[in-house]
Design an enzyme around this catalytic site. Structure first.
Site: not given
Length: 579
Positions: A68, A244
């Protein structure tokens, strides 16, 4: 205030015995395990077969569980953050001058009184950070979702990431994966993933992207300013899942919203939208996705998969780059190294950005930016490719690659002239509590991790050694304990049959040993095949337990979001009984 709090904590440690996370710090009455050294050596075939030529560098740029990624820039300084889950400190942060050579700055959330994941499962804690530099007030913002201590979505600030960060500020909105954007007029906006409005969920995995206006003076979202700007994904009629990890950019007067779509697995991708206003209407690019590996054969050579969850930055020579997560599965298609941070150049010469070669099978190396020298694994820069990391614990400052789980490493370690002492907690590796284990991420499919251990357990409750761990219910323990008056080396497999069942513990093998001298312990792997070996004379290694599968150390078997962690471990709560 934060510096005062830390000072008081330090004084408390000096003047009285302290307790952190319910554990007595470095209890001197206990029997510490002395780890004289540790060596990690990676030897992946891909790097042997595809060596670097002049002017090239390897991707991933951060090997092992660094997922991430998010990135920002101030002048010639680039800062990048990643998810850490229940690892401590939270949110690892790195610095670079050129996007190739990175230094490790530790963790953003490094104060356990403010971020305490002591009762978090390993894949909980904190994840999906964003980092943004605001030139209007010369301030860096790190925003993240914290599933510990009731924090929720938080933001922290600093004028200089090299000098630490302020205290977390709680933000009043739900959802996950927030990032913050500052417009040319100085206004702030937060975008994040959320559930659809109540009663409007159309299918499993249906999510939305929301935007809020941000009050910079009071560090809060402006109540009532929220708006859904993407519903479902690029084309809701196709039932896209898990839109997302949004990031907002502005280029040539237009606003671009880039998101992950498809879930963080083999259908993962990156998509982009465009608008004339930060609050929409956002129109998807006709060429979506702009990055994915989902269309290619499962048996391709040097396979990289699950690419997505990206962020963009303008790099050297005004060339755009994108950092993103992906995985490098082993021969059994398992992902023991976890989600790693990759980089690609991005072509933004047209209306929409496109990751260069991001829609074909990814290659392990890239061309260097013009004028940049590859210094990885030299002068303190993070290594990649194949490398050896040797630690004799002689430095006053322990390398940031060594981390704690659910709490700070400093609560159970002490460096001495002989090596590193670990003062054991009365918790074992299977408990959802801080454990006295110093961890290093597995960074290669083929590796060895070894240590020299000087330790004599006093009772059957004492054990010290090494662990290979994916989570509290999926791990191997390889260590020294005691039974009656004898010392034993044991290898135990702990496996969670499912998230609702009890952990099944199986002693794979044990052997009585003579502890006249320190013992060398080694974990090694070749893809899915793991071996645990030991040496009593410092030269000849013997195998204990044969070859075992690394399946329980992989996300696809163990679940969650982390990769395998290799640890130096000691406990006063051992329950392994030699056979």
């Amino acid at each position: 205030m934060k510096k005062i709090k830390i000072l008081l904590l330090c004084l408390g440690v000096t003047l009285a015995s302290s307790e952190v996370n319910g554990q007595t710090k470095k209890g001197k009455s206990k029997n510490p395990a002395l780890f004289i050294n540790a060596v990690y050596e990676g030897n992946d075939d891909v790097y042997n077969k595809i060596p670097l030529n002049e002017g090239e560098f390897y991707t991933p740029i951060l090997q092992g569980c660094y997922p991430d990624p998010a990135i920002t820039r101030k002048g010639d300084d680039y800062y990048m953050v990643c998810s850490s889950f229940a690892m401590f400190p939270g949110v690892p942060i790195f610095h670079s001058k050129d996007l190739v050579n990175w230094t490790d700055l530790g963790g953003v959330l490094d104060d356990v009184t403010e971020f305490n994941p002591d009762d978090s499962g390993i894949s909980e804690g904190v994840y999906a950070p964003g980092i943004t530099y605001n030139p209007h007030n010369d301030t860096f913002y790190m925003i993240v979702t914290a599933f510990s201590g009731g924090l929720g979505n938080i933001i922290v600030k600093t004028k200089d990431p090299m000098k630490g960060w302020g205290s977390p500020i709680k933000l009043d909105f739900g959802g996950i994966d927030p990032s913050i954007f500052f417009d040319d007029d100085g206004k702030g906006y937060i975008v994040h993933n959320d559930a659809p409005d109540k009663g409007k969920e159309l299918y499993n995995g249906h999510r939305v992207i929301k935007i809020w206006e941000y009050d910079l003076e009071n560090d809060r979202v402006i109540p009532g300013s929220d708006k859904i700007i993407v519903d479902g994904g690029v084309d809701i009629t196709q039932k896209p899942i898990w839109i997302e990890a949004p990031h907002l950019y502005k280029k040539d007067g237009s606003y671009y919203l880039m998101c992950a779509e498809g879930g963080t697995g083999d259908w993962h991708s990156e998509v982009i939208f465009k608008s004339d206003s930060p609050k929409g209407l956002y129109i998807p690019a006709p060429s979506n996705p702009i990055l994915t590996q989902r269309y290619f054969g499962k048996d391709r050579e040097n396979k990289v998969d699950w690419a997505g969850h990206a962020d963009l930055i303008k790099g050297p020579n005004d060339q755009y780059y994108g950092v993103f997560l992906a995985v490098r599965p082993n021969e059994e298609n398992r992902v023991n190294t976890g989600r790693e941070t990759f980089i690609l150049p991005v072509d933004w010469s047209g209306e929409f950005p496109v990751f260069e070669n991001g829609l074909i099978p990814l290659e392990p190396k890239l061309k260097m930016p013009e004028g940049v020298e590859n210094k990885t694994d030299r002068n303190g820069f993070v290594p990649n490719g194949n490398f050896t990391f040797t630690e004799n614990f002689a430095s006053d400052k322990l390398d940031y690659r060594w981390i704690g789980l659910r709490g700070p490493r400093e609560e159970f370690i002490e460096t001495t002239k002989k090596g590193l002492e670990i003062y054991p907690f009365e918790t074992n590796i299977k408990e959802v509590k801080p454990t006295s284990t110093l961890f290093y991420r597995q960074q290669h499919r083929t590796f060895s991790f070894s240590t020299t251990l000087d330790y004599k357990p006093k009772s059957e409750k004492d054990l010290a050694g090494v662990v290979a761990l994916q989570n509290e219910g999926s791990n191997y323990v390889f260590g020294i304990t005691k039974k009656n008056k004898d010392y034993y080396l044991v290898l135990e497999k702990n496996k969670w049959p499912n998230r609702h069942g009890d952990i099944i513990s199986d002693v794979i093998a044990s052997t009585k040993i003579d502890l006249k001298n320190p013992v060398k312990l080694r974990i090694s792997a070749d893809g899915d095949k793991y071996e645990f070996t030991y040496s009593l004379d410092g030269n000849e290694f013997k195998n204990l337990g044969g070859t075992v599968s690394g399946d329980i150390l992989s996300t696809d078997v163990a679940g969650g979001f982390t990769g395998c962690l290799l640890g130096l471990y000691a406990t006063n709560a051992n329950d392994i009984q030699p056979e």
